[in-house]
Motif scaffolding. Structure first.
Motif, PDB file in Angstrom:
ATOM      1  N   TRP A  40      -6.118  -4.461 -25.820  1.00 38.75           N
ATOM      2  CA  TRP A  40      -4.820  -3.641 -25.550  1.00 38.75           C
ATOM      3  C   TRP A  40      -4.689  -2.874 -24.480  1.00 38.75           C
ATOM      4  CZ3 TRP A  40      -1.815  -2.200 -30.456  1.00 38.75           C
ATOM      5  CH2 TRP A  40      -2.009  -3.101 -31.376  1.00 38.75           C
TER       6      TRP A  40
ATOM      7  N   LEU B 189      -9.172  -0.033 -28.725  1.00 36.19           N
ATOM      8  CA  LEU B 189      -8.050  -0.715 -27.997  1.00 36.19           C
ATOM      9  C   LEU B 189      -8.406  -1.376 -26.709  1.00 36.19           C
ATOM     10  CD1 LEU B 189      -5.003   1.673 -28.996  1.00 36.19           C
ATOM     11  CD2 LEU B 189      -5.471  -0.269 -30.054  1.00 36.19           C
TER      12      LEU B 189
ATOM     13  N   ALA C  39       0.061   0.743 -27.363  1.00 37.26           N
ATOM     14  CA  ALA C  39      -1.129   1.177 -27.493  1.00 37.26           C
ATOM     15  C   ALA C  39      -1.004   3.057 -27.685  1.00 37.26           C
ATOM     16  CB  ALA C  39      -2.062   1.136 -26.235  1.00 37.26           C
TER      17      ALA C  39
END
Length: 174
Positions: A70, A65, A82
């Motif tokens: 993210w 991520l 997330a």
């Protein structure tokens, strides 16, 4: 939602290019176009025999991520997206630990605006949310959480060996 089927709406399907002998560390993203010109990246983590599997899977996914932008989250909505991904990873891996002889591999794929999580295991069971769902009842909430947070989820059976892949898809943050 949550029915056993081979092809999800995103068209990603199970990863056909699994390595013959996976390593105990993550494989670099492929980053290749998918034939339709869309960008797709997949990260893989072998979990078979690892200790601390759930935190390991969460840390691995958290790093993906970060790499995909993210995290760090610039807004509350992005932070929530997330956190949802990390919660779903935890639930899928925990479910494989409790009900499917343990997880073999975690795959995290980013494809356009969809993030797909896949947990491969050797189990024969069929994951399903407990019905009726009773919020005050201990245990049995994992697949209910997956169902509530995801765009879609399902099971792909392994035709060549015992086991299955439980997959879930979440929307990328706006």
């Amino acid at each position: 939602m949550g029915a056993t089927r081979q092809q999800p709406p995103s068209g990603l399907g199970p990863e056909p290019d699994r390595p013959a002998s996976p390593s105990a560390r993550p494989v670099a993203p492929d980053g290749a176009p998918d034939g339709r010109g869309a960008h797709r990246e997949t990260r893989r983590l072998t979990l078979n025999g690892a200790s601390g599997i759930v935190p390991l899977a969460r840390d691995f996914t958290r790093q993906a991520l970060y790499d995909w932008g993210w995290l760090p989250a610039a807004s509350a909505d992005r932070r929530a997206a997330a956190e949802d991904v990390l919660l779903v990873v935890s639930e899928l891996v925990t479910n494989a630990c409790l009900h499917a002889e343990g997880p073999e591999e975690l795959r995290v794929t980013l494809h356009d605006k969809v993030l797909r999580l896949e947990v491969e295991d050797r189990g024969a069971g069929e994951p399903a949310p407990r019905t009726p769902h009773r919020a005050g009842r201990p245990g049995g909430h994992g697949m209910f959480i997956v169902q509530r947070l995801c765009l879609d989820w399902g099971v792909a059976r392994n035709a060549e060996a015992p086991g299955k892949t439980v997959w879930a898809e979440l929307a990328a943050p706006a």
